[in-house]
Design a protein around this motif. Structure first.
Motif, PDB file in Angstrom:
ATOM      1  N   SER A 158       0.828  -1.221   0.000  1.00 19.26           N
ATOM      2  CA  SER A 158       0.000   0.000   0.000  1.00 19.26           C
ATOM      3  C   SER A 158       0.857   1.264   0.000  1.00 19.26           C
ATOM      4  O   SER A 158       0.422   2.302   0.491  1.00 19.26           O
ATOM      5  CB  SER A 158      -0.920  -0.005   1.227  1.00 19.26           C
ATOM      6  N   TRP A 159       2.059   1.165  -0.545  1.00 17.28           N
ATOM      7  CA  TRP A 159       3.001   2.284  -0.500  1.00 17.28           C
ATOM      8  C   TRP A 159       2.445   3.531  -1.178  1.00 17.28           C
ATOM      9  O   TRP A 159       2.607   4.657  -0.691  1.00 17.28           O
ATOM     10  CB  TRP A 159       4.317   1.869  -1.164  1.00 17.28           C
ATOM     11  N   ASP A 160       1.800   3.365  -2.304  1.00 16.70           N
ATOM     12  CA  ASP A 160       1.322   4.532  -3.068  1.00 16.70           C
ATOM     13  C   ASP A 160       0.216   5.283  -2.338  1.00 16.70           C
ATOM     14  O   ASP A 160      -0.079   6.436  -2.687  1.00 16.70           O
ATOM     15  CB  ASP A 160       0.801   4.084  -4.441  1.00 16.70           C
ATOM     16  N   ASN A 161      -0.432   4.650  -1.367  1.00 16.50           N
ATOM     17  CA  ASN A 161      -1.529   5.308  -0.642  1.00 16.50           C
ATOM     18  C   ASN A 161      -1.067   6.055   0.605  1.00 16.50           C
ATOM     19  O   ASN A 161      -1.871   6.730   1.246  1.00 16.50           O
ATOM     20  CB  ASN A 161      -2.577   4.259  -0.228  1.00 16.50           C
ATOM     21  N   GLY A 162       0.207   5.921   0.948  1.00 11.41           N
ATOM     22  CA  GLY A 162       0.706   6.555   2.171  1.00 11.41           C
ATOM     23  C   GLY A 162       1.022   8.030   1.970  1.00 11.41           C
ATOM     24  O   GLY A 162       1.381   8.469   0.879  1.00 11.41           O
ATOM     25  N   SER A 163       0.920   8.800   3.030  1.00 10.33           N
ATOM     26  CA  SER A 163       1.238  10.232   2.975  1.00 10.33           C
ATOM     27  C   SER A 163       2.736  10.451   3.220  1.00 10.33           C
ATOM     28  O   SER A 163       3.442   9.571   3.729  1.00 10.33           O
ATOM     29  CB  SER A 163       0.418  10.989   4.029  1.00 10.33           C
ATOM     30  N   ARG A 164       3.217  11.636   2.863  1.00  8.66           N
ATOM     31  CA  ARG A 164       4.636  11.945   3.036  1.00  8.66           C
ATOM     32  C   ARG A 164       5.021  11.963   4.512  1.00  8.66           C
ATOM     33  O   ARG A 164       6.106  11.509   4.892  1.00  8.66           O
ATOM     34  CB  ARG A 164       4.948  13.306   2.397  1.00  8.66           C
ATOM     35  N   LYS A 165       4.106  12.455   5.364  1.00 10.78           N
ATOM     36  CA  LYS A 165       4.395  12.515   6.794  1.00 10.78           C
ATOM     37  C   LYS A 165       4.579  11.119   7.374  1.00 10.78           C
ATOM     38  O   LYS A 165       5.483  10.865   8.176  1.00 10.78           O
ATOM     39  CB  LYS A 165       3.248  13.237   7.508  1.00 10.78           C
ATOM     40  N   VAL A 166       3.721  10.199   6.954  1.00 12.80           N
ATOM     41  CA  VAL A 166       3.827   8.820   7.430  1.00 12.80           C
ATOM     42  C   VAL A 166       5.127   8.195   6.927  1.00 12.80           C
ATOM     43  O   VAL A 166       5.799   7.449   7.662  1.00 12.80           O
ATOM     44  CB  VAL A 166       2.606   8.003   6.974  1.00 12.80           C
ATOM     45  N   ARG A 167       5.510   8.481   5.709  1.00 13.31           N
ATOM     46  CA  ARG A 167       6.730   7.909   5.154  1.00 13.31           C
ATOM     47  C   ARG A 167       7.969   8.379   5.901  1.00 13.31           C
ATOM     48  O   ARG A 167       8.924   7.623   6.083  1.00 13.31           O
ATOM     49  CB  ARG A 167       6.843   8.262   3.670  1.00 13.31           C
TER      50      ARG A 167
END
Length: 548
Positions: free
Chosen positions: A410-419
């Motif tokens: 689900s990498w493409d659904n994650g936000s930059r802050k979470v990453r």
């Protein structure tokens, strides 16, 4: 001879007893069943449960308790003699409760209640018990199942007309100090009736219970522990258990919070009992359907209550039937909203450990999907979940491997802050994996799976997001190259295709005007400070001109 009211004596004729019973005298005893103070022999109820009446009465002053019991005996004896003298027959069973309510003489009820209040003005407990006994005696209709599952949630109180409701509400208002005792009395008396064969129908007591909890729902939840013990003592008597659950559950139809308190306190503990589980699940379904605004129930469900519900909803081969499990699974999303409350960003990290511990490789697919989605929600909404995960990592390697691979998918659904937070966590996991591998054999397979997932995640993180800067640079280089090629092909900038396009669109003239204005103003801005510096202090127009 018998003593009648007003100091006179009457002769009561003794007749032959009918073969079927004791006639009017038996009817009189049943008529006053609701007025008898003792619900069971000393030491407990007929069903083995604790007797609330004497226990509460013992807490009041001895003189008041003794006076109340004497008053009840006197009142009960007088009513019994009066009924025997009058020879009043016991009402026959009506074909339906609606018919029984239509036949009820409200004026006679009011007369009896007025008499009770005038004789015992300081004993409201006698008044309300007279009310319940009268109603139950008069409303003899075919019995329903103990949980009234075939009727509306407010049955039988919904059938009561306005005049009778006003009488009941008025009396309950005058007896507010004893309503908790009265509620206990109704339940324990109903349990006693269930021991009798055939026993009376319980519509009168049910109406009184609903009337009490309509305005005072907290009465039902004041002592749930006592009723849970009562349920356990009657676990082999489903009819009694369902009667108790029905009575307590009436609180929820007025107040969602109280209904959840009842469900969590007495229905969740018996959810695995085959005879009681259908009613417990059906009650929860009806409760959440009647209260679509779940905010009123926030704070009622915590992790201790939520995860048993999750297990019941998703774990196969538990004590629930497949149909009940499916029904509970449909309710699960709303239960989850109630559990997370108004600020999930501050509470989700407290749920993360239990989500993680359940996400084993052998977990059922439906449950694994829910657990992984819930943990992803924890990480994206509550940043503290990352620190909780780091603390639990070494003891939950297989579960962490599943979560890491889920985050990859689900990498493409994650936000930059979470990453960004995930990058720090994965790096710490990488160091931990190296330490675990250096220790030697142990959980080598789990460590290898986690390490492989960490490497792929770190590669994705190094790639960053979409390369906008690189794309702009490439576009700029391409535009300059095209312009140079165009000029070289046509011999000059004026003759080039680019210049003709710029002239025809008006962009060239506008850009020239903008360039001239920018040049003019920049030149003026440069010359002004230069000229001011050249002027002498005494010159005309100088900012430093001297006065004469």
């Amino acid at each position: 001879m018998a003593a009648a009211g007003g100091g006179r004596w009457e002769v009561v004729r003794r007749g032959r007893r009918p073969a079927g019973g004791s006639g009017g005298r038996r009817a009189a005893g049943e008529a006053n069943a609701g007025r008898v103070p003792a619900l069971a022999p000393p030491g407990g109820t007929a069903g083995g449960g604790p007797e609330p009446g004497p226990e509460k009465a013992a807490k009041r002053p001895g003189r008041e308790a003794a006076a109340e019991q004497a008053a009840r005996r006197q009142h009960g004896g007088r009513s019994g003699r009066k009924a025997a003298a009058d020879g009043g027959p016991k009402p026959g069973r009506f074909r339906s409760l609606e018919e029984a309510l239509r036949a009820l003489d409200v004026a006679d009820l009011q007369k009896e209640l007025d008499k009770s209040q005038s004789m015992f003005p300081e004993n409201p407990s006698v008044w309300v018990k007279d009310l319940a006994g009268y109603l139950n005696y008069k409303l003899q209709a075919p019995k329903s199942d103990p949980a009234l599952s075939q009727h509306a949630h407010d049955y039988p109180y919904c059938l009561v007309n306005k005049e009778l409701r006003n009488i009941i509400k008025s009396l309950l208002g005058k007896s507010s100090s004893v309503l908790e005792l009265f509620f206990d009395h109704c339940i324990y008396t109903m349990l006693q009736e269930l021991d009798k064969t055939p026993g009376e129908s319980l519509h009168g007591y049910r109406i009184c219970i609903q009337a009490v909890l309509l305005d005072r729902p907290k009465i039902a939840t004041a002592n749930l522990g006592k009723y849970l013990e009562l349920l356990r003592s009657h676990q082999n008597r489903p009819a009694k258990c369902l009667t108790i659950l029905w009575a307590l559950g009436q609180a929820g139809f007025t107040d969602l919070a109280e209904g959840l308190r009842v469900w969590l306190g007495v229905m969740l503990p018996v959810l695995g009992i085959k005879a009681l589980s259908p009613y417990a699940v059906a009650y929860l379904d009806r409760l959440l359907m009647m209260h679509p605004n779940l905010t009123k129930g926030f704070g009622m469900i915590g992790p201790k209550d939520f995860f048993p519900l999750l297990d019941f909803a998703f774990m196969p081969n538990n004590s629930l039937s497949p149909s009940l499990q499916e029904q509970l699974r449909r309710l699960y999303p709303r239960l989850k909203v109630l559990a997370l409350g108004a600020r999930p960003e501050a509470t989700l990290h407290t749920y993360f450990p239990s989500f993680l511990s359940r996400a084993t490789p052998s977990c059922p697919p439906a449950m694994r999907k829910e657990l992984l989605a819930s943990m992803s929600q924890c990480l994206s909404v509550d940043p503290l979940s990352f620190s909780v995960w780091r603390q639990l990592y070494t003891k939950h390697l297989s579960q962490s491997s599943l979560l890491l691979n889920h985050l990859l998918e689900s990498w493409d659904n994650g936000s930059r802050k979470v990453r960004q937070s995930l990058q720090e966590t994965v790096r710490s996991f990488k160091v931990t994996n190296e330490e675990l591998a250096a220790r030697g054999p142990g959980s080598e397979q789990d460590v290898a799976a986690c390490d492989a997932a960490c490497k792929v995640l770190l590669q994705k993180m190094k790639g960053g997001g979409f390369p906008w800067s690189r794309l702009l640079l490439i576009g700029l280089v391409f535009a300059i190259g095209f312009l140079l090629h165009d000029v070289r092909t046509h011999g000059s900038l004026q003759a080039s295709t680019s210049a003709r396009v710029l002239r025809s669109s008006g962009i060239l003239s506008a850009s020239q005007q903008a360039w001239h204005k920018a040049s003019h103003y920049s030149l003026e801005g440069y010359r002004e400070p230069f000229l001011l510096g050249k002027r002498s202090p005494g010159a005309p127009g100088s900012a430093f001109q001297l006065s004469s």
